[in-house]
Design a protein around this motif. Structure first.
Motif, PDB file in Angstrom:
ATOM      1  N   UNK A 153      59.339  14.943  45.209  1.00 63.63           N
ATOM      2  CA  UNK A 153      58.886  15.768  44.097  1.00 63.63           C
ATOM      3  C   UNK A 153      57.625  16.502  44.536  1.00 63.63           C
ATOM      4  N   UNK A 154      57.281  17.559  43.810  1.00 58.21           N
ATOM      5  CA  UNK A 154      56.132  18.378  44.195  1.00 58.21           C
ATOM      6  C   UNK A 154      55.084  18.374  43.093  1.00 58.21           C
ATOM      7  N   UNK A 155      53.824  18.169  43.494  1.00 58.59           N
ATOM      8  CA  UNK A 155      52.684  18.374  42.607  1.00 58.59           C
ATOM      9  C   UNK A 155      52.142  19.769  42.882  1.00 58.59           C
ATOM     10  N   UNK A 156      52.242  20.632  41.897  1.00 62.75           N
ATOM     11  CA  UNK A 156      52.049  22.059  42.145  1.00 62.75           C
ATOM     12  C   UNK A 156      50.679  22.571  41.745  1.00 62.75           C
ATOM     13  N   UNK A 157      50.335  23.680  42.378  1.00 65.13           N
ATOM     14  CA  UNK A 157      49.265  24.555  41.917  1.00 65.13           C
ATOM     15  C   UNK A 157      49.986  25.703  41.225  1.00 65.13           C
ATOM     16  N   UNK A 158      50.019  25.705  39.904  1.00 63.03           N
ATOM     17  CA  UNK A 158      50.823  26.679  39.180  1.00 63.03           C
ATOM     18  C   UNK A 158      50.309  28.096  39.426  1.00 63.03           C
ATOM     19  N   UNK A 159      51.239  29.022  39.545  1.00 64.95           N
ATOM     20  CA  UNK A 159      50.840  30.413  39.751  1.00 64.95           C
ATOM     21  C   UNK A 159      50.032  30.925  38.559  1.00 64.95           C
ATOM     22  N   UNK A 160      50.356  30.437  37.381  1.00 64.96           N
ATOM     23  CA  UNK A 160      49.597  30.847  36.194  1.00 64.96           C
ATOM     24  C   UNK A 160      48.137  30.408  36.307  1.00 64.96           C
ATOM     25  N   UNK A 161      47.903  29.225  36.876  1.00 63.05           N
ATOM     26  CA  UNK A 161      46.528  28.763  37.089  1.00 63.05           C
ATOM     27  C   UNK A 161      45.803  29.687  38.057  1.00 63.05           C
ATOM     28  N   UNK A 162      46.506  30.106  39.094  1.00 68.69           N
ATOM     29  CA  UNK A 162      45.917  31.019  40.069  1.00 68.69           C
ATOM     30  C   UNK A 162      45.512  32.332  39.402  1.00 68.69           C
ATOM     31  N   UNK A 163      46.356  32.841  38.521  1.00 68.21           N
ATOM     32  CA  UNK A 163      46.031  34.082  37.832  1.00 68.21           C
ATOM     33  C   UNK A 163      44.853  33.895  36.877  1.00 68.21           C
ATOM     34  N   UNK A 164      44.764  32.725  36.259  1.00 67.05           N
ATOM     35  CA  UNK A 164      43.623  32.442  35.390  1.00 67.05           C
ATOM     36  C   UNK A 164      42.325  32.393  36.196  1.00 67.05           C
ATOM     37  N   UNK A 165      42.385  31.814  37.393  1.00 71.75           N
ATOM     38  CA  UNK A 165      41.212  31.820  38.261  1.00 71.75           C
ATOM     39  C   UNK A 165      40.819  33.255  38.610  1.00 71.75           C
ATOM     40  N   UNK A 166      41.817  34.106  38.801  1.00 69.43           N
ATOM     41  CA  UNK A 166      41.527  35.507  39.073  1.00 69.43           C
ATOM     42  C   UNK A 166      40.796  36.178  37.930  1.00 69.43           C
ATOM     43  N   UNK A 167      41.129  35.800  36.699  1.00 69.09           N
ATOM     44  CA  UNK A 167      40.439  36.376  35.540  1.00 69.09           C
ATOM     45  C   UNK A 167      38.969  35.968  35.493  1.00 69.09           C
ATOM     46  N   UNK A 168      38.649  34.845  36.105  1.00 76.18           N
ATOM     47  CA  UNK A 168      37.269  34.359  36.047  1.00 76.18           C
ATOM     48  C   UNK A 168      36.352  35.095  37.018  1.00 76.18           C
ATOM     49  N   UNK A 169      36.912  35.954  37.867  1.00 75.06           N
ATOM     50  CA  UNK A 169      36.090  36.732  38.793  1.00 75.06           C
ATOM     51  C   UNK A 169      35.315  37.815  38.051  1.00 75.06           C
ATOM     52  N   UNK A 170      34.150  38.164  38.584  1.00 69.38           N
ATOM     53  CA  UNK A 170      33.343  39.223  37.979  1.00 69.38           C
ATOM     54  C   UNK A 170      33.842  40.612  38.364  1.00 69.38           C
ATOM     55  N   UNK A 171      34.768  40.685  39.316  1.00 70.32           N
ATOM     56  CA  UNK A 171      35.273  41.969  39.791  1.00 70.32           C
ATOM     57  C   UNK A 171      36.736  42.153  39.418  1.00 70.32           C
ATOM     58  N   UNK A 172      37.121  43.422  39.238  1.00 74.05           N
ATOM     59  CA  UNK A 172      38.525  43.746  38.992  1.00 74.05           C
ATOM     60  C   UNK A 172      39.293  43.966  40.290  1.00 74.05           C
ATOM     61  N   UNK A 173      38.583  44.073  41.406  1.00 77.65           N
ATOM     62  CA  UNK A 173      39.212  44.462  42.674  1.00 77.65           C
ATOM     63  C   UNK A 173      39.731  43.230  43.409  1.00 77.65           C
ATOM     64  N   UNK A 174      40.779  42.662  42.854  1.00 74.54           N
ATOM     65  CA  UNK A 174      41.387  41.443  43.390  1.00 74.54           C
ATOM     66  C   UNK A 174      42.815  41.737  43.838  1.00 74.54           C
ATOM     67  N   UNK A 175      43.159  41.314  45.049  1.00 76.45           N
ATOM     68  CA  UNK A 175      44.539  41.363  45.533  1.00 76.45           C
ATOM     69  C   UNK A 175      44.971  39.956  45.902  1.00 76.45           C
TER      70      UNK A 175
END
Length: 716
Positions: A153-175
């Motif tokens: 079985x897999x313990x995941x890092x959900x992609x949705x969590x990754x996107x939420x971390x992206x929202x926490x950045x002070x910059x919009x210039x994220x790839x």
């Protein structure tokens, strides 16, 4: 490079922007804003690169560390990131906590408004079943595959969590670049390419992950992700790895970074994805199509970055051994060419001035790494000595004359079948090796295709035949059910010759590195003979300044795939942008698996300087029409400064050849045509034999003398 206004405008001119274009720049708000950003305090550029090969036995990948290495080199040497601003997590470092901590500490805590941020992940992905019944995407960190009652079985890092971390950045210039996939289609290998989908759906989510996600959602409730996500796949597809010549890597990451190394102008993200797809489609067809997920604010340029040099490149110097010797990385070569790239090939060191260029010659190579030595330097040259980070442009391509095929055997074949097939292949000329699928790179795969029995819909019959490395069937190679595998191999002698011919043709592809100024448009014709451009190819690394938009009515296909209805009529518009006549030819493999060639009328075998020629001409009865069978075609358009005499002579030996007329031929001996073409290009180059230590065992092709561009399209 300091981006003041003068430098920025000068760079735009270097990239081929006209004076009228500069006037447009002065009125374009987006570019003005970009200039103001560049001219102001330099934004910081941060990257977090994650790659995981070793999970737990038997779940291993091979190319993820190479992906991280390629991205890091690209960011440092192409886009000017500082090494200390790039964090890499590989293997045991890339645990759930390790990725989370690095994202927060390196990216979230350091990035300020206007900074540029890149996150890359290469590894396994899978689907995750939530308690609500929803199925979401998950990335699998190191240590994320565990056993539960004997089942992985897999313990995941959900992609949705990754996107939420992206929202926490002070910059919009994220790839975010995600070279992974989620749905498992029942195979660890697709033909000869390993897939990055974990073969089990996760039935539960780590409670800590849900708690962390809840905290982020409360802080950053925005509904759309920030920045841009570049995915290796479209929905329902699987990301693949490719193995070649001591190299394993993600197909998407390799094609993406290769495209960015060869940029000759700032590239919008959709153009970059289109070029990336064009490289991938040669191997996989439409079985792996990269996609982007957009936010409200779109980047003007890929990665929100401008390259530090306006010139494309095939390599970089990574270490200097002494005044005359250096270690290089071949960063911009396509994988099929890399497999056969020969010693004694030469590169020009890119400089900012017009001094006599420094030339280095390839003396040894293993995978992407090579050793070069500096050829005699002109006394008048003011160029710098060898330095780490210098860009290399191909000037001379050496190809061995004894190129053969590597055939992979499908893992699903029985052991006795593999033994018999290997024995049968040993008697076929030009088969250099036979390997088990997944072990190393191969030009094609021998396997079986299941088909429904016409007399019994419940019965499946298995037939031997050939597949391309990405899983596309090679037409007309499948025999009858019940055929012995030795008989099948013997039957495949002629198709294998066609595949080798196609391989040799493809080794001449050089759109990005050719110095011969040409532009070619592929057009479809409607019932009224009205033409519409559906594809364009142009060489850009030319000494002469040329029009970068020779066909003003062309708008690029955003996804990079050309799709044509059956029985479509086509024509090519061939424009000679140079000062000398060029000689031309079309070669290719059509949907039926036949090798074909277009020959012009003997009185029209060249295109004069500045002239545009439509091919085929509107001769009565001669149409370039795609077949009524769905599938894939690849056509190569070849231009040369010298007449292709040996190739012409070989083509006239075809049984369907008719003298003194324009014609389209089905080739009897495509392999002989391929060798004749390479000999013609070799003779056109007229390389000084004193430069070469091996004068007879390889073709030496001067990049100033020829250009081969490719059009791949799907007939639907």
């Amino acid at each position: 490079m300091k981006w003041d206004r003068r430098t920025f405008l000068k760079t735009l001119l270097t990239w081929g922007v006209s004076q009228a274009g500069l006037e447009w720049f002065n009125q374009e708000p987006k570019l003005q804003k970009y200039y103001q950003t560049l001219a102001g305090p330099t934004p910081r550029k941060l990257a977090l690169l994650v790659g995981i090969n070793d999970y737990s036995n038997p779940f291993t990948l091979k190319g993820c560390l190479t992906d991280v290495e390629r991205q890091k080199e690209l960011l440092i040497y192409r886009f000017g990131l500082k090494p200390q601003d790039i964090v890499t997590l590989t293997g045991r470092q890339a645990t759930y906590e390790g990725i989370k901590r690095a994202f927060e500490e390196h990216l979230v805590q350091q990035a300020q408004t206007g900074d540029v941020v890149l996150f890359h992940f290469s590894g396994y992905g899978n689907l995750v079943q939530l308690d609500s019944g929803d199925v979401v995407r998950g990335l699998i960190p190191h240590g994320g595959i565990v056993s539960n009652k004997g089942q992985p079985i897999a313990n995941n890092f959900l992609e949705e969590t990754l996107q939420l971390l992206g929202r926490s950045l002070a910059t919009d210039k994220l790839t975010m670049v995600l070279d992974t996939s989620y749905e498992y289609l029942g195979q660890d290998l697709q033909s000869n390419l390993r897939v990055r989908s974990f073969p089990h759906v996760s039935q539960q989510v780590n409670p800590q992950e849900l708690e962390f996600q809840s905290q982020l959602t409360e802080k950053f409730p925005a509904t759309k992700p920030r920045g841009m996500i570049l995915r290796a796949i479209s929905d329902g597809q699987m990301a693949r790895e490719i193995t070649s010549n001591n190299l394993s890597c993600g197909l998407f990451t390799y094609a993406l970074t290769q495209s960015l190394w060869q940029l000759t102008s700032p590239s919008k993200i959709m153009i970059t994805l289109a070029k990336t797809t064009q490289e991938m489609v040669k191997l996989t067809g439409n079985k792996q199509e990269p996609q982007s997920q957009k936010s409200d604010k779109q980047p003007l340029f890929t990665y929100y970055l401008l390259p530090t040099s306006s010139q494309g490149t095939e390599g970089i110097i990574t270490a200097v051994d002494d005044q005359s010797n250096a270690t290089i990385k071949l960063t911009g070569l396509p994988i099929p060419l890399l497999e056969e790239y020969g010693l004694n090939s030469c590169f020009r060191i890119v400089t900012d001035d017009n001094s006599t260029p420094l030339i280095v010659q390839l003396r040894s190579r293993e995978g992407l790494k090579g050793k070069v030595n500096l050829l005699e330097k002109s006394e008048s040259s003011a160029a710098s000595p060898l330095q780490v980070g210098q860009l290399l442009q191909e000037t001379l391509r050496c190809l061995p004359k004894n190129v053969g095929l590597t055939v992979a055997l499908d893992q699903n074949l029985e052991r006795i079948e593999r033994v018999d097939a290997t024995s049968a292949f040993s008697s076929i000329e030009n088969i250099t090796s036979v390997v088990i699928a997944g072990e190393q790179g191969a030009d094609c795969l021998l396997g079986q295709k299941n088909q429904a029995d016409a007399t019994d819909s419940k019965t499946k019959t298995e037939k031997y035949g050939l597949f391309w490395p990405g899983g596309i069937t090679v037409p007309k190679t499948f025999g009858q059910s019940g055929e012995a595998i030795k008989s099948a191999v013997e039957r495949l002698r002629q198709p294998l010759k066609k595949l080798l011919a196609a391989k040799l043709w493809w080794l001449t592809l050089n759109q990005e590195s050719s110095q011969l100024p040409i532009a070619i448009a592929l057009e479809s014709l409607d019932q009224n003979q009205e033409a519409q451009i559906i594809g364009q190819r142009q060489t850009t690394r030319t000494a002469k300044k040329v029009n970068r938009q020779p066909f003003s009515d062309f708008s690029p296909i955003s996804h990079g795939l050309i799709q044509l209805p059956r029985n479509s009529r086509l024509q090519y518009r061939w424009h000679n942008q140079g000062d000398d006549p060029i000689y031309y030819l079309l070669l290719g493999i059509d949907v039926r698996g036949e090798a074909i060639a277009y020959l012009p009328h003997p009185e029209q075998i060249s295109i004069l300087p500045g002239e545009t020629l439509v091919i085929p001409s509107l001769s009565p009865g001669l149409n370039l029409t795609v077949t009524s069978t769905p599938g894939w075609e690849q056509i190569l358009a070849i231009s040369c400064q010298s007449p292709l005499n040996k190739t012409w002579e070989t083509l006239t030996e075809s049984s369907g050849f008719k003298p003194n007329q324009e014609q389209i031929l089905t080739l009897d001996n495509p392999l002989k045509v391929a060798h004749s073409l390479l000999e013609d290009l070799h003779l056109a180059s007229a390389i000084n034999s004193e430069l070469m230590e091996t004068a007879t065992d390889s073709y030496k092709l001067d990049l100033k003398t020829w250009a081969t561009v490719s059009f791949v399209y799907q007939v639907i």
